[in-house]
Scaffold this motif. Structure first.
Motif, PDB file in Angstrom:
ATOM      1  N   GLY A  22       0.778  -1.164   0.059  1.00  0.00           N
ATOM      2  CA  GLY A  22       0.008   0.027  -0.023  1.00  0.00           C
ATOM      3  C   GLY A  22       0.815   1.107   0.039  1.00  0.00           C
ATOM      4  N   LEU A  25       2.466   1.666  -3.580  1.00  0.00           N
ATOM      5  CA  LEU A  25       1.414   2.176  -4.434  1.00  0.00           C
ATOM      6  C   LEU A  25       1.143   3.738  -4.296  1.00  0.00           C
ATOM      7  N   ILE A  68      -7.422   1.255  -2.118  1.00  0.00           N
ATOM      8  CA  ILE A  68      -6.227   0.162  -1.936  1.00  0.00           C
ATOM      9  C   ILE A  68      -6.635  -0.918  -0.730  1.00  0.00           C
TER      10      ILE A  68
END
Length: 74
Positions: A22, A25, A68
Protein backbone atom coordinates in the motif's frame (compact mmCIF):
# COMPACT_ATOMS: atom_id res chain seq x y z
CA UNK A 1 -7.36 -16.94 26.34
CA UNK A 2 -3.96 -15.52 25.60
CA UNK A 3 -3.93 -12.86 22.89
CA UNK A 4 -0.59 -13.96 21.48
CA UNK A 5 -1.72 -17.52 20.91
CA UNK A 6 -4.47 -16.30 18.56
CA UNK A 7 -2.00 -14.47 16.31
CA UNK A 8 -0.61 -16.59 13.50
CA UNK A 9 2.66 -16.03 11.70
CA UNK A 10 0.97 -15.89 8.30
CA UNK A 11 -1.25 -13.03 9.49
CA UNK A 12 1.79 -11.04 10.62
CA UNK A 13 3.64 -11.64 7.35
CA UNK A 14 0.63 -10.74 5.23
CA UNK A 15 0.04 -7.57 7.25
CA UNK A 16 3.63 -6.46 6.74
CA UNK A 17 3.50 -7.32 3.04
CA UNK A 18 0.27 -5.43 2.41
CA UNK A 19 1.52 -2.45 4.42
CA UNK A 20 4.55 -2.12 2.17
CA UNK A 21 2.43 -2.79 -0.91
CA UNK A 22 0.00 0.00 0.00
CA UNK A 23 2.80 2.44 0.84
CA UNK A 24 4.58 1.59 -2.42
CA UNK A 25 1.42 2.17 -4.44
CA UNK A 26 0.88 5.53 -2.75
CA UNK A 27 4.47 6.52 -3.61
CA UNK A 28 3.96 5.52 -7.25
CA UNK A 29 0.74 7.55 -7.42
CA UNK A 30 2.57 10.58 -5.94
CA UNK A 31 5.26 10.33 -8.62
CA UNK A 32 2.65 9.99 -11.38
CA UNK A 33 0.71 13.02 -10.10
CA UNK A 34 3.92 15.05 -9.83
CA UNK A 35 4.93 14.15 -13.38
CA UNK A 36 1.50 14.80 -14.92
CA UNK A 37 1.00 18.27 -13.44
CA UNK A 38 2.78 21.20 -15.13
CA UNK A 39 4.20 22.35 -11.77
CA UNK A 40 5.94 20.60 -8.87
CA UNK A 41 3.41 19.64 -6.24
CA UNK A 42 5.76 19.82 -3.27
CA UNK A 43 6.99 23.27 -4.25
CA UNK A 44 3.43 24.58 -4.62
CA UNK A 45 2.34 23.25 -1.24
CA UNK A 46 5.45 24.17 0.76
CA UNK A 47 6.77 27.36 -0.79
CA UNK A 48 3.64 28.89 -2.33
CA UNK A 49 1.41 27.75 0.59
CA UNK A 50 -1.28 26.54 -1.82
CA UNK A 51 -3.88 25.27 0.66
CA UNK A 52 -6.39 24.24 -2.01
CA UNK A 53 -3.83 21.98 -3.67
CA UNK A 54 -2.88 20.48 -0.31
CA UNK A 55 -6.52 19.66 0.44
CA UNK A 56 -6.96 18.18 -3.05
CA UNK A 57 -3.89 15.97 -2.65
CA UNK A 58 -5.10 14.86 0.76
CA UNK A 59 -8.49 13.89 -0.66
CA UNK A 60 -6.84 12.00 -3.52
CA UNK A 61 -4.70 10.07 -1.03
CA UNK A 62 -7.71 9.34 1.16
CA UNK A 63 -9.70 7.98 -1.77
CA UNK A 64 -6.73 5.92 -2.97
CA UNK A 65 -6.25 4.50 0.53
CA UNK A 66 -9.89 3.42 0.63
CA UNK A 67 -9.61 1.80 -2.81
CA UNK A 68 -6.34 0.02 -1.97
CA UNK A 69 -7.76 -1.22 1.34
CA UNK A 70 -10.87 -2.55 -0.39
CA UNK A 71 -8.80 -4.37 -2.99
CA UNK A 72 -6.49 -5.86 -0.37
CA UNK A 73 -9.38 -7.03 1.79
CA UNK A 74 -11.23 -8.66 -1.10
Amino acid sequence: MDYFSAIKLTEIISTIFYTFLGAGLMFVIWKIMDRVTPFHLLEQVEKEQNLALAVLIGMVYLSLAIIIAAVILS
